[in-house]
Structures are given as structure tokens and as C-alpha cells.
Design an enzyme around this catalytic site. Structure first.
Site, PDB file in Angstrom:
ATOM      1  N   MET A   1     -11.630   5.451  -3.672  1.00 13.78           N
ATOM      2  CA  MET A   1     -12.534   5.727  -2.557  1.00 13.78           C
ATOM      3  C   MET A   1     -13.096   7.127  -2.775  1.00 13.78           C
ATOM      4  O   MET A   1     -12.799   8.076  -2.040  1.00 13.78           O
ATOM      5  CB  MET A   1     -11.783   5.598  -1.227  1.00 13.78           C
ATOM      6  CG  MET A   1     -11.409   4.177  -0.897  1.00 13.78           C
ATOM      7  SD  MET A   1     -10.405   4.042   0.609  1.00 13.78           S
ATOM      8  CE  MET A   1      -8.765   4.136  -0.125  1.00 13.78           C
TER       9      MET A   1
ATOM     10  N   HIS B   1      -0.264  -0.899  -4.881  1.00 13.86           N
ATOM     11  CA  HIS B   1      -1.639  -0.538  -4.537  1.00 13.86           C
ATOM     12  C   HIS B   1      -1.683   0.944  -4.192  1.00 13.86           C
ATOM     13  O   HIS B   1      -1.010   1.393  -3.264  1.00 13.86           O
ATOM     14  CB  HIS B   1      -2.105  -1.383  -3.343  1.00 13.86           C
ATOM     15  CG  HIS B   1      -3.508  -1.120  -2.910  1.00 13.86           C
ATOM     16  ND1 HIS B   1      -4.595  -1.665  -3.555  1.00 13.86           N
ATOM     17  CD2 HIS B   1      -4.012  -0.376  -1.894  1.00 13.86           C
ATOM     18  CE1 HIS B   1      -5.707  -1.285  -2.948  1.00 13.86           C
ATOM     19  NE2 HIS B   1      -5.382  -0.486  -1.940  1.00 13.86           N
TER      20      HIS B   1
ATOM     21  N   ASP C   1      -4.049   4.198  -3.226  1.00 15.06           N
ATOM     22  CA  ASP C   1      -5.336   4.659  -2.700  1.00 15.06           C
ATOM     23  C   ASP C   1      -5.618   6.081  -3.164  1.00 15.06           C
ATOM     24  O   ASP C   1      -4.804   6.988  -2.961  1.00 15.06           O
ATOM     25  CB  ASP C   1      -5.329   4.622  -1.168  1.00 15.06           C
ATOM     26  CG  ASP C   1      -5.353   3.202  -0.623  1.00 15.06           C
ATOM     27  OD1 ASP C   1      -6.224   2.429  -1.037  1.00 15.06           O
ATOM     28  OD2 ASP C   1      -4.498   2.866   0.220  1.00 15.06           O
TER      29      ASP C   1
ATOM     30  N   ASP D   1      -7.624  -6.001   2.418  1.00 14.75           N
ATOM     31  CA  ASP D   1      -6.945  -4.727   2.637  1.00 14.75           C
ATOM     32  C   ASP D   1      -7.329  -4.187   4.005  1.00 14.75           C
ATOM     33  O   ASP D   1      -8.496  -3.900   4.262  1.00 14.75           O
ATOM     34  CB  ASP D   1      -7.358  -3.739   1.544  1.00 14.75           C
ATOM     35  CG  ASP D   1      -6.679  -2.390   1.663  1.00 14.75           C
ATOM     36  OD1 ASP D   1      -5.833  -2.214   2.560  1.00 14.75           O
ATOM     37  OD2 ASP D   1      -6.991  -1.505   0.844  1.00 14.75           O
TER      38      ASP D   1
ATOM     39  N   SER E   1       0.854  -1.181   0.000  1.00 10.26           N
ATOM     40  CA  SER E   1       0.000   0.000   0.000  1.00 10.26           C
ATOM     41  C   SER E   1       0.888   1.227   0.000  1.00 10.26           C
ATOM     42  O   SER E   1       1.488   1.583   1.017  1.00 10.26           O
ATOM     43  CB  SER E   1      -0.898  -0.011   1.242  1.00 10.26           C
ATOM     44  OG  SER E   1      -1.675   1.160   1.293  1.00 10.26           O
TER      45      SER E   1
ATOM     46  N   HIS F   1      -7.293   2.147  -6.065  1.00 15.91           N
ATOM     47  CA  HIS F   1      -8.490   1.900  -5.242  1.00 15.91           C
ATOM     48  C   HIS F   1      -9.192   3.239  -5.101  1.00 15.91           C
ATOM     49  O   HIS F   1      -8.744   4.118  -4.367  1.00 15.91           O
ATOM     50  CB  HIS F   1      -8.057   1.328  -3.893  1.00 15.91           C
ATOM     51  CG  HIS F   1      -9.177   1.143  -2.928  1.00 15.91           C
ATOM     52  ND1 HIS F   1      -8.960   0.913  -1.586  1.00 15.91           N
ATOM     53  CD2 HIS F   1     -10.527   1.146  -3.084  1.00 15.91           C
ATOM     54  CE1 HIS F   1     -10.117   0.781  -0.971  1.00 15.91           C
ATOM     55  NE2 HIS F   1     -11.090   0.934  -1.858  1.00 15.91           N
TER      56      HIS F   1
ATOM     57  N   MET G   1      -8.444   9.035  -2.678  1.00 14.68           N
ATOM     58  CA  MET G   1      -9.570   9.458  -1.838  1.00 14.68           C
ATOM     59  C   MET G   1      -9.924  10.904  -2.149  1.00 14.68           C
ATOM     60  O   MET G   1      -9.067  11.692  -2.555  1.00 14.68           O
ATOM     61  CB  MET G   1      -9.208   9.332  -0.355  1.00 14.68           C
ATOM     62  CG  MET G   1      -8.609   8.000   0.041  1.00 14.68           C
ATOM     63  SD  MET G   1      -8.150   7.983   1.796  1.00 14.68           S
ATOM     64  CE  MET G   1      -6.800   6.805   1.767  1.00 14.68           C
TER      65      MET G   1
ATOM     66  N   MET H   1     -12.451  -5.003   2.312  1.00 16.77           N
ATOM     67  CA  MET H   1     -11.889  -4.118   3.328  1.00 16.77           C
ATOM     68  C   MET H   1     -12.075  -4.762   4.696  1.00 16.77           C
ATOM     69  O   MET H   1     -13.199  -5.088   5.095  1.00 16.77           O
ATOM     70  CB  MET H   1     -12.571  -2.754   3.295  1.00 16.77           C
ATOM     71  CG  MET H   1     -12.398  -1.985   1.979  1.00 16.77           C
ATOM     72  SD  MET H   1     -10.662  -1.723   1.529  1.00 16.77           S
ATOM     73  CE  MET H   1     -10.093  -0.755   2.942  1.00 16.77           C
TER      74      MET H   1
END
Length: 218
Positions: A68, A33, A35, A175, A8, A66, A37, A137
Site C-alpha cells: 500500500m 499476509h 501489509d 481482505d 494478517s 501487500h 504502508m 479490499m
């Protein structure tokens, strides 16, 4: 499929991202990975487009994002253009998730859905035959350093049972607070991919290569 170990990158040391990526390359990780957001779907902000662009240029390995974020369908082309190999989104953040999956696949990108701890499998069953990956998650999304939520184990087992019952081919990835002990436990539930953060990879005294080699031998 062999175990997929996915650092991550939100947990990496951003004072020296070049060093971090070089060390992860040497460790032979499987998927980076990333993230993303927006401060609305989750109360935090993740990595930026420049981070994705930099990591994409430094590796030939798989890079996932990912999302979000609210209304992820509006950003599929953007992240496909930036070189994402897998795009995860949360179905509850999207008015038309089947259309979004079609858009991802139409760009030649692997499609994944991400399930919050409180998201029931029944709510996403129609989508499971359309995706390549299911990201479960095991903490509430948005922040690193949370505790693993053990009730999610039942969801993982149910996803595995549904996969075999329906003859589907999605890969289950977990995750959130994924420690070495959790990897050992969850492989027995049919989990194939593990997003690695501060519980198992980052901020340790051992090198990434040493840690990744040990995890691959679980």
C-alpha cells in the site's frame, strides 16, 4: 483449489512475534499476509522489512506482501530479495502497472493486484489476464477494525463471472473485516482466499489451531 487462510500479521501480538508465528505454524495456516504502508498511499504505516525477514526465516509456507505504497515498481526487487512469494500492489499507485507485473513475474514471484472498494473492475480489466491473484479490499485500506462494506460483494461476483467468461486463472482473495460468517458467505461467490484479522482470528480466547481447523471445515 482448497480454501486459503491467510493471517494478517499486522494484527499479531508484536510483543511475542516468535510465539505468534509458532502458534500459526502449528495451526497450519496457508499464507502469511504482510501489509506494507508508506503513510502516503494510505494514512498509516504498516510492518517493516525486519518483520518480513523474521517471518520468512521462521516458515516454509507462502509469504505475501501487500504494498500500500506509492511507486511500488521501485521496490519490487527489494521485496523479492527478502523472500516474498506473492507481491500485491494497487494499480492506481503505479504509472505503468503492466510493467510492474512483468517485473514481479520476472523475479519468479506470483503477481497480484489489490482493488480498493472504490476501484472499478473496468479500470483493471487489461491486467486481470496477467496476474495470479486479485486481492479485493472489503474495507478502505490502511487500518484494522473497520466494518465490512457489503457493496463489494457485487464486485466479487463480477470478478468471478469475468474469470469464467475469459477463461482466466486468478485466485480471488478478500481482505477486511472477514468474519467466520463472511467466509461462509463468500465461498459461495467463488472466493478462495481469506485474509484473517481481528474479526476471526486474532485476539480470541480460542487457540489459532482451533479457529483455523473450524474455518477449514466451512
Amino acid at each position: 483449489m482448497s480454501m486459503l487462510l491467510c493471517p494478517s500479521m499486522m494484527c499479531a501480538n508484536f510483543r511475542s512475534l516468535e510465539h505468534e508465528v509458532n502458534a500459526l505454524e502449528e495451526a497450519n495456516v496457508d499464507i502469511y499476509h504482510i501489509d506494507i504502508m508508506d503513510g502516503r498511499f494510505v494514512p498509516n504505516f504498516g510492518m517493516g522489512l525486519q518483520d518480513l525477514e523474521y517471518i520468512r526465516k521462521q516458515t516454509q509456507k507462502t509469504v505475501d506482501v501487500h504494498l500500500m505504497i506509492d511507486n511500488p515498481s521501485a521496490y519490487i526487487d527489494l521485496f523479492a530479495d527478502k523472500g516474498a512469494d506473492i507481491i500485491y500492489f494497487h494499480p492506481e499507485s503505479d504509472m505503468h502497472p503492466t510493467r510492474t507485473i512483468d517485473r514481479i513475474v520476472g523475479r519468479g514471484v506470483k503477481a497480484g493486484i489489490a482493488l480498493n472498494p472504490g476501484t472499478a473492475i473496468a479500470a483493471v480489466e487489461p491486467l486481470l489476464g496477467m496476474v495470479d491473484y486479485v486481492l479485493v479490499m472489503t474495507v478502505n485500506p490502511g487500518f484494522a477494525g473497520q466494518k465490512y462494506l457489503p457493496f463489494v460483494n457485487d464486485k466479487i461476483q463480477a470478478l468471478q463471472a469475468f474469470k469464467h467468461e475469459k477463461g482466466l486463472n486468478y485466485t480471488i482473495v478478500v481482505d477486511g473485516a472477514i468474519s467466520e460468517e463472511k467466509i461462509n458467505e463468500l465461498t459461495h461467490y467463488g472466493v478462495e482466499g481469506f485474509v484473517l484479522g481481528t474479526s476471526s482470528l486474532f485476539g480470541k480466547e480460542e487457540s489459532y489451531k482451533t479457529i483455523i481447523n473450524r474455518l477449514k471445515n466451512i
